[in-house]
Design an enzyme around this catalytic site. Structure first.
Site, mmCIF file in Angstrom:
data_model
loop_
_atom_site.group_PDB
_atom_site.id
_atom_site.type_symbol
_atom_site.label_atom_id
_atom_site.label_comp_id
_atom_site.label_asym_id
_atom_site.label_seq_id
_atom_site.Cartn_x
_atom_site.Cartn_y
_atom_site.Cartn_z
ATOM 1 N N ARG A 60 -10.947 -6.865 -12.523
ATOM 2 C CA ARG A 60 -11.556 -7.811 -11.598
ATOM 3 C C ARG A 60 -12.875 -6.949 -11.205
ATOM 4 O O ARG A 60 -12.643 -5.751 -10.600
ATOM 5 C CB ARG A 60 -10.622 -7.967 -10.264
ATOM 6 C CG ARG A 60 -9.554 -8.910 -10.787
ATOM 7 C CD ARG A 60 -8.480 -8.896 -9.538
ATOM 8 N NE ARG A 60 -7.694 -7.520 -9.616
ATOM 9 C CZ ARG A 60 -7.015 -6.968 -8.745
ATOM 10 N NH1 ARG A 60 -6.672 -7.690 -7.695
ATOM 11 N NH2 ARG A 60 -6.540 -5.986 -8.729
ATOM 12 N N LYS A 75 -8.395 1.548 4.272
ATOM 13 C CA LYS A 75 -8.102 -0.030 4.149
ATOM 14 C C LYS A 75 -6.705 0.029 5.096
ATOM 15 O O LYS A 75 -5.995 0.943 5.156
ATOM 16 C CB LYS A 75 -7.790 -0.476 2.945
ATOM 17 C CG LYS A 75 -6.868 0.407 2.162
ATOM 18 C CD LYS A 75 -6.836 -0.269 0.284
ATOM 19 C CE LYS A 75 -6.049 0.584 -0.251
ATOM 20 N NZ LYS A 75 -5.989 0.163 -1.812
ATOM 21 N N ARG A 96 -15.566 -3.599 -3.773
ATOM 22 C CA ARG A 96 -14.281 -4.269 -3.980
ATOM 23 C C ARG A 96 -14.424 -5.538 -5.005
ATOM 24 O O ARG A 96 -15.262 -6.046 -5.418
ATOM 25 C CB ARG A 96 -14.116 -5.237 -2.736
ATOM 26 C CG ARG A 96 -13.870 -4.617 -1.448
ATOM 27 C CD ARG A 96 -13.561 -5.310 -0.203
ATOM 28 N NE ARG A 96 -15.025 -6.316 -0.068
ATOM 29 C CZ ARG A 96 -14.861 -7.203 0.696
ATOM 30 N NH1 ARG A 96 -13.908 -7.505 1.526
ATOM 31 N NH2 ARG A 96 -15.961 -7.936 0.659
ATOM 32 N N ASP A 98 -2.083 -2.320 -9.416
ATOM 33 C CA ASP A 98 -3.515 -2.329 -9.382
ATOM 34 C C ASP A 98 -3.891 -1.108 -9.610
ATOM 35 O O ASP A 98 -3.290 0.041 -9.144
ATOM 36 C CB ASP A 98 -4.172 -3.011 -7.807
ATOM 37 C CG ASP A 98 -3.801 -4.284 -7.549
ATOM 38 O OD1 ASP A 98 -3.582 -5.203 -8.450
ATOM 39 O OD2 ASP A 98 -4.121 -4.545 -6.301
ATOM 40 N N ASN A 157 1.771 -4.695 -5.882
ATOM 41 C CA ASN A 157 1.860 -6.017 -5.167
ATOM 42 C C ASN A 157 3.147 -6.475 -5.587
ATOM 43 O O ASN A 157 3.475 -6.715 -6.905
ATOM 44 C CB ASN A 157 0.633 -6.866 -5.479
ATOM 45 C CG ASN A 157 -0.720 -6.491 -4.893
ATOM 46 O OD1 ASN A 157 -0.900 -6.834 -3.879
ATOM 47 N ND2 ASN A 157 -1.264 -5.398 -5.897
ATOM 48 N N GLU A 170 -2.598 0.254 -5.545
ATOM 49 C CA GLU A 170 -1.493 -0.757 -4.743
ATOM 50 C C GLU A 170 -0.532 -1.355 -5.724
ATOM 51 O O GLU A 170 -0.744 -1.428 -6.962
ATOM 52 C CB GLU A 170 -2.128 -2.063 -3.984
ATOM 53 C CG GLU A 170 -3.232 -1.567 -3.138
ATOM 54 C CD GLU A 170 -3.951 -2.925 -2.265
ATOM 55 O OE1 GLU A 170 -3.208 -4.044 -2.535
ATOM 56 O OE2 GLU A 170 -4.573 -2.757 -1.717
ATOM 57 N N LYS A 183 0.965 -1.084 -0.093
ATOM 58 C CA LYS A 183 0.078 -0.012 0.092
ATOM 59 C C LYS A 183 0.887 1.078 -0.009
ATOM 60 O O LYS A 183 0.771 2.044 -0.893
ATOM 61 C CB LYS A 183 -1.065 0.086 1.208
ATOM 62 C CG LYS A 183 -2.074 -0.988 1.536
ATOM 63 C CD LYS A 183 -2.417 -2.064 0.663
ATOM 64 C CE LYS A 183 -3.613 -2.886 0.969
ATOM 65 N NZ LYS A 183 -3.087 -4.275 0.895
ATOM 66 N N ARG A 211 -5.615 -5.497 -12.414
ATOM 67 C CA ARG A 211 -4.170 -5.970 -12.100
ATOM 68 C C ARG A 211 -3.232 -6.081 -13.419
ATOM 69 O O ARG A 211 -3.622 -6.904 -14.453
ATOM 70 C CB ARG A 211 -4.413 -7.442 -11.709
ATOM 71 C CG ARG A 211 -3.080 -8.143 -11.571
ATOM 72 C CD ARG A 211 -2.088 -7.503 -10.377
ATOM 73 N NE ARG A 211 -2.424 -7.158 -9.038
ATOM 74 C CZ ARG A 211 -2.625 -8.140 -7.999
ATOM 75 N NH1 ARG A 211 -2.227 -9.651 -8.469
ATOM 76 N NH2 ARG A 211 -3.132 -7.845 -6.993
#
Length: 314
Positions: A226, A161, A234, A274, A284, A282, A126, A211
């Site tokens: 997604r 979050k 979400r 993301d 990852n 984000e 994050k 993603r």
């Protein structure tokens, strides 16, 4: 040339074959004639500074009912592997950190470890977005309730979050005049003791939380959008989202070209960015997923792209 490759991952017997990116990597390595070994975190040990493990040689199969065969455990030194893939899922807790120390010792002895253990410790998925503010929506990281309230009043509709979550866990949307603002902020920050992230809500989430996989600094041709389930904020697949492959937009490529070289410089050769709308939410680096879905929908072989990057360094 045959290579000895180890994969440190969560229990292989529990993976979802159709979705597991670690399996895609293992299948690609095996297709090159490389020897595969399976490591579990609980089986790592170190004696007099020399990292080792109880490892199992494995064969893998793209088969929903029979995806691996493992030989009995044998003691091996981690530095005897040509490459170790760190594919443990979060949570990023102290057990995860300890695992990176084992891998760091192997890396110091000359084994290629991906992603780089030091980078895994340094890059919070994050908070690392703070290194690219030009790519992100308005973002606040704090434990201070008054700062979070002011941010909420400024933007009206925000997402909050935890900094250590995954799979969409504990993500809240706070709309204007939301009666639960106080209890959400108190719970999330542990009454002002824990840092959390707040971001302006991005309405383009209805088009999917994309993603973007980045291999050796270069984005894969398509992202996996997604799509949130009905009534959901979400898009995470773990939260019921549906993955749909979409070509990268010009903005997606601009983001990847900004972030990718920084990741490579830190020794991160496989990452997932993301993106919602035009904004990064984000980055990852621990065990990014979605390769299997993109391979299936776009006739790609992302695992082989990753093996190319590995072979280049070996």
């Amino acid at each position: 040339m045959s290579r000895n490759v180890a994969v440190l991952m969560d229990p292989i017997e529990n993976i979802k074959v159709a979705k597991d990116t670690s399996l895609a990597m293992m299948l690609a390595a095996q297709a090159r004639g490389w020897k595969l070994h399976y490591l579990q975190r609980k089986n790592l040990f170190m004696r007099d500074g020399k990292p080792a493990a109880l490892a199992q040689s494995v064969k893998v199969f793209d088969d929903q009912t029979h995806w691996y065969e493992a030989e009995p455990e044998k003691e091996v030194f981690l530095q005897d592997f040509d490459c170790i893939l760190m594919r443990l899922d979060p949570p990023f807790n102290m057990d995860y950190v300890y695992a990176t120390y084992f891998l760091q010792r192997a890396s110091d002895a000359g084994t290629l470890v991906l992603n780089n253990p030091a980078a895994l410790r340094d890059i919070n998925e994050k908070m690392f977005t703070a290194w690219f503010p030009q790519c992100c929506p308005p973002t606040l990281i704090t434990a201070l309730a008054e700062k979070l309230r002011a941010f909420h009043q400024e933007h009206g509709d925000i997402i909050v979050k935890p900094l250590d979550g995954m799979g969409g866990a504990s993500i809240f949307r706070l709309k204007p005049d939301d009666p639960n603002v106080s209890v959400v902020l108190e719970t999330m920050t542990l009454f002002g003791e824990r840092q959390i992230m707040a971001q302006r809500y991005i309405p383009e989430i209805t088009d999917g939380d994309k993603r973007i996989l980045v291999v050796d600094g270069v984005p894969v041709s398509h992202a996996l959008a997604r799509m949130p389930a009905a009534g959901e904020t979400r898009g995470n697949l773990a939260a019921g989202g549906t993955g749909v492959a979409v070509p990268l937009s010009e903005r997606d490529r601009e983001i990847a070209e900004t972030v990718g070289p920084v990741l490579v410089d830190k020794g991160v050769l496989f990452a997932g960015i993301d993106v919602i709308g035009d904004w990064v939410t984000e980055i990852n680096v621990t065990s990014p997923t979605c390769a299997r879905e993109l391979d299936e929908q776009c006739n790609l072989d992302i695992g082989s792209q990753f093996m190319d990057a590995i072979e280049k360094r070996l």
